[in-house]
Design a protein around this motif. Structure first.
Motif, short mmCIF file in Angstrom:
data_model
loop_
_atom_site.label_atom_id
_atom_site.label_comp_id
_atom_site.label_asym_id
_atom_site.label_seq_id
_atom_site.Cartn_x
_atom_site.Cartn_y
_atom_site.Cartn_z
N ILE A 145 0.85 -1.19 0.00
CA ILE A 145 0.00 0.00 0.00
C ILE A 145 0.89 1.24 0.00
O ILE A 145 1.73 1.42 0.89
CB ILE A 145 -0.92 0.04 1.24
CG1 ILE A 145 -1.62 -1.29 1.47
CG2 ILE A 145 -1.93 1.19 1.09
CD1 ILE A 145 -2.55 -1.71 0.36
N LEU A 146 0.72 2.10 -1.04
CA LEU A 146 1.44 3.37 -1.08
C LEU A 146 0.68 4.38 -0.23
O LEU A 146 -0.49 4.67 -0.49
CB LEU A 146 1.54 3.88 -2.52
CG LEU A 146 2.29 3.02 -3.53
CD1 LEU A 146 2.10 3.58 -4.93
CD2 LEU A 146 3.77 2.93 -3.19
N ILE A 166 0.68 -3.60 -6.17
CA ILE A 166 0.92 -2.40 -5.37
C ILE A 166 -0.33 -1.53 -5.47
O ILE A 166 -0.77 -1.20 -6.57
CB ILE A 166 2.16 -1.61 -5.85
CG1 ILE A 166 3.39 -2.49 -5.86
CG2 ILE A 166 2.38 -0.38 -4.98
CD1 ILE A 166 3.69 -3.10 -7.21
N LYS A 167 -0.90 -1.17 -4.34
CA LYS A 167 -2.13 -0.37 -4.32
C LYS A 167 -1.81 1.05 -3.89
O LYS A 167 -1.05 1.27 -2.93
CB LYS A 167 -3.16 -0.98 -3.38
CG LYS A 167 -3.67 -2.35 -3.81
CD LYS A 167 -4.73 -2.85 -2.86
CE LYS A 167 -5.33 -4.17 -3.32
NZ LYS A 167 -6.39 -4.65 -2.39
N PHE A 204 -0.24 -1.99 -10.58
CA PHE A 204 -0.44 -0.82 -9.71
C PHE A 204 -1.92 -0.47 -9.82
O PHE A 204 -2.42 -0.22 -10.93
CB PHE A 204 0.39 0.37 -10.19
CG PHE A 204 1.88 0.22 -10.00
CD1 PHE A 204 2.49 0.67 -8.84
CD2 PHE A 204 2.66 -0.36 -10.99
CE1 PHE A 204 3.87 0.55 -8.67
CE2 PHE A 204 4.03 -0.49 -10.83
CZ PHE A 204 4.64 -0.04 -9.66
N THR A 205 -2.63 -0.44 -8.71
CA THR A 205 -4.07 -0.25 -8.79
C THR A 205 -4.59 0.52 -7.58
O THR A 205 -3.84 0.90 -6.68
CB THR A 205 -4.78 -1.61 -8.93
OG1 THR A 205 -6.15 -1.40 -9.29
CG2 THR A 205 -4.69 -2.43 -7.65
N SER A 206 -5.88 0.70 -7.56
CA SER A 206 -6.55 1.43 -6.47
C SER A 206 -6.58 0.59 -5.19
O SER A 206 -6.65 -0.64 -5.23
CB SER A 206 -7.98 1.75 -6.90
OG SER A 206 -8.76 2.19 -5.80
N ASN A 207 -6.56 1.28 -4.08
CA ASN A 207 -6.69 0.61 -2.78
C ASN A 207 -8.15 0.38 -2.41
O ASN A 207 -8.44 -0.23 -1.37
CB ASN A 207 -6.01 1.45 -1.69
CG ASN A 207 -5.89 0.70 -0.37
OD1 ASN A 207 -5.60 -0.48 -0.34
ND2 ASN A 207 -6.13 1.40 0.73
N TRP A 218 -5.83 7.35 -6.84
CA TRP A 218 -4.47 7.55 -6.31
C TRP A 218 -3.67 8.33 -7.33
O TRP A 218 -4.21 8.78 -8.34
CB TRP A 218 -3.82 6.21 -5.95
CG TRP A 218 -3.63 5.27 -7.12
CD1 TRP A 218 -4.59 4.63 -7.83
CD2 TRP A 218 -2.38 4.90 -7.71
NE1 TRP A 218 -4.03 3.86 -8.83
CE2 TRP A 218 -2.67 3.99 -8.77
CE3 TRP A 218 -1.05 5.21 -7.44
CZ2 TRP A 218 -1.68 3.43 -9.57
CZ3 TRP A 218 -0.05 4.63 -8.23
CH2 TRP A 218 -0.37 3.75 -9.27
N GLY A 219 -2.37 8.53 -7.10
CA GLY A 219 -1.58 9.43 -7.92
C GLY A 219 -1.07 8.84 -9.22
O GLY A 219 -1.46 9.27 -10.30
#
Length: 569
Positions: A145-146, A166-167, A204-207, A218-219
């Motif tokens: 989680i970022l 990676i979320k 890389f995706t949404s949490n 997210w960014g």
């Protein structure tokens, strides 16, 4: 006397004949050979998750793994080892509960009891936040989680294995309390090694939970390199990213590698800088030593791919249902891009104008009078070369740009060239935009690039547009049209009534499961041009126009409908 002597011999002959006759009469034929039958006796274990190994016990399997075929719920499995009585296989992605089938020696048999695909265990989670002053290798068995802006510092490397998720956390997870959404930023001299595979891409995706994801959750992902830009060294970065452009001039700089990577639901507006969004993938001064290949950006609320200066090359890019632009070039970018496809949701666009490709060079006010500019880092002008791109907006006649149609957004141009850019596009397809090309600038700026070949558009197909070319600034629409229709440029213009000649795939505009490979007989499969700008070792020569010939290079690693995908297992 002689008669008496012959009698025993005759008797013995008679007995021998009787014996032979009896033996022949009683002899039964040899039994027919029993056929070799393949059987499945048991499955061990009978319940297992995808990716695990199971044993199929039985008889008469081929001892060579490649001479057996095993399918689980209709999906072919990889055979790890084989003996006459045991096959060890890996449960494949996509397998469904059902019978297991084994084909060997021309026979196919099925298990009498079904195999059950079990849910994979939920992966543990770990947090990434702050600045990483360490070489860090992630694990595909953990979901990351970022939180807020996460920086990979100079001289350090983050390595992400294939299959890792990676979320990006939302603004509420910012550990600094500044409401900055999760964003991964690799600083100058840092590296990101993210090499997925076609069967195990990096995500890389949404949490957000499945079913609740949306554009701008997210960014995004940002790489910063030491390849030159044309910005003054004191220029601050956009989107709240810390640091300034500085004045490096290392075109071969290496920021790492992104291969078979998906970036989903990025592009949030960051509160650190007003009206500033990052793209799904933002590349700032990234050098050609970096590898960018097979990257999909899905439902980004900003641009999908943004190239700000630098020299990095890229191939096999997918922009899926982007809100703003699919590909943006700026700050003196002079790299090369080949094979990219963009598919829009025609009901979603950005009020500032949504384009397929937008290329610009200087901010408003710079070079307004057309006077020569001082070279910055050796790069006075954005001048990339793009080839074999396909961008699809409206499947039917496009809607004109108008604030009166907010439900359809604000679609503008398939290719938008402005602010003294130099841009070359070859053998590409622009479909379903109100404008095919818009040329915006001054007669002493952009017009010079049209005359000297810095802007070069050849071998392209502009289809289903309201107008093929439009002018803006001091470039008239007449001048733009004259340029685009130059016979030597071999551009083709296909009206809405004639798009059937392109023979697009029947699933071309299916937003959840598209297929972009043209049908047999499509005019797109021929007509490509050659040009000196395409003769470098980077570009692959093609006979076709657009991103696809007969090979669907999106197969296996892309996901056009990830809303309900379970990324926790």
């Amino acid at each position: 006397m002689k008669t008496f002597l012959r009698w025993p011999s005759a008797l013995w002959l008679f007995v021998a004949l009787i014996t032979v006759f009896a033996a022949c009469k009683d002899k039964t034929p040899d039994p027919a050979p029993v056929p070799v039958v393949t059987t499945i006796a048991s499955i061990d274990p009978a319940t297992a998750p995808v990716g695990s190994t199971i044993a199929i016990n039985g008889t008469n399997f081929n001892t060579s793994p490649g001479s057996n075929t095993v399918s689980i719920g209709g999906i072919t499995a990889t055979i790890v080892s084989a003996s006459a009585t045991r096959l060890v296989v890996t449960v494949p992605t996509g397998a469904q509960t059902g019978a297991i089938a084994v084909t060997t020696g021309g026979q196919t048999v099925q298990s009498t009891t079904p195999f059950t695909v079990a849910p994979s265990p939920i992966k543990p989670t770990a947090t990434l936040q702050g600045t990483l002053f360490v070489n860090r290798t992630l694990s595909k068995d953990t979901v990351y989680i970022l939180r807020g802006y996460v920086y990979v510092a100079a001289d350090y490397t983050m390595t992400i294995p294939a299959g890792t998720v990676i979320k990006g956390g939302g603004p509420e997870l910012d550990p600094l309390g500044k409401s900055a959404a999760g964003t991964l930023i690799v600083e100058r001299r840092g590296k990101l090694i993210a090499n997925g595979t076609a069967s195990a891409p990096i995500i890389f995706t949404s949490n957000k939970a499945a079913g609740q994801r949306k554009p701008g959750d997210w960014g995004g992902v940002v790489l910063i390199g030491k390849s030159p830009t044309n910005r003054p060294g004191t220029t601050t970065y956009f989107g709240g990213v810390r640091g300034t452009a500085e004045t490096y001039n290392e075109p071969e700089d290496n920021s790492g590698s992104l291969q078979y990577v998906r970036i989903e639901y990025a592009g949030t507006g960051q509160p650190l800088v007003a009206d500033s969004k990052l793209a799904g993938l933002t590349l700032i001064g990234v050098g050609r030593g970096t590898v960018i290949s097979n990257v999909q950006v899905t439902q980004c609320s900003a641009d999908a791919f943004a190239f700000y200066g630098g020299t990095v090359d890229a191939k096999y890019l997918v922009a899926n249902r982007t809100t703003r632009n699919e590909w943006t070039t700026n700050w003196g970018y002079i790299g090369r891009v080949q094979f990219g496809v963009g598919l829009r949701d025609a009901t979603v666009a950005d009020p500032t104008g949504s384009n397929g490709i937008e290329s610009q060079n200087y901010d408003p006010g710079e070079n307004a009078d057309g006077s020569p500019l001082v070279k910055l880092s050796g790069l006075p002008q954005t001048a990339p070369v793009f080839a074999n791109m396909s961008t699809f907006a409206f499947s039917t006649a496009p809607t004109a740009i108008s604030a009166a149609s907010p439900g359809l957004g604000y679609y503008q141009s398939g290719v938008y060239l402005r602010r003294n850019t130099g841009f070359s596009l070859y053998n590409s397809l622009v479909y379903g935009y109100p404008e095919g090309v818009r040329l915006e600038g001054t007669t002493t700026g952009l017009a010079a690039s049209l005359a000297n070949g810095a802007i070069d558009l050849r071998g392209n197909v502009f289809a289903n547009t309201l107008t093929s070319a439009a002018g803006s600034g001091t470039i008239t629409s007449g001048a733009a049209n004259t340029f685009l229709t130059t016979p030597a440029f071999a551009n083709q213009f296909v009206g809405t009534a004639d798009v059937s000649t392109l023979a697009l795939n029947g699933a071309n505009f299916n937003t959840t499961a598209p297929n972009f490979v043209p049908q047999s007989g499509s005019t797109l499969l021929a007509g490509a041009v050659t040009n000196t700008k395409l003769t470098s070792g980077f570009f692959v020569a093609t006979a076709y126009r657009g991103a696809f010939g007969t090979d669907n290079w999106t197969t296996g690693w892309t996901n056009f409908n990830p809303q309900n995908t379970d990324y926790d297992r």
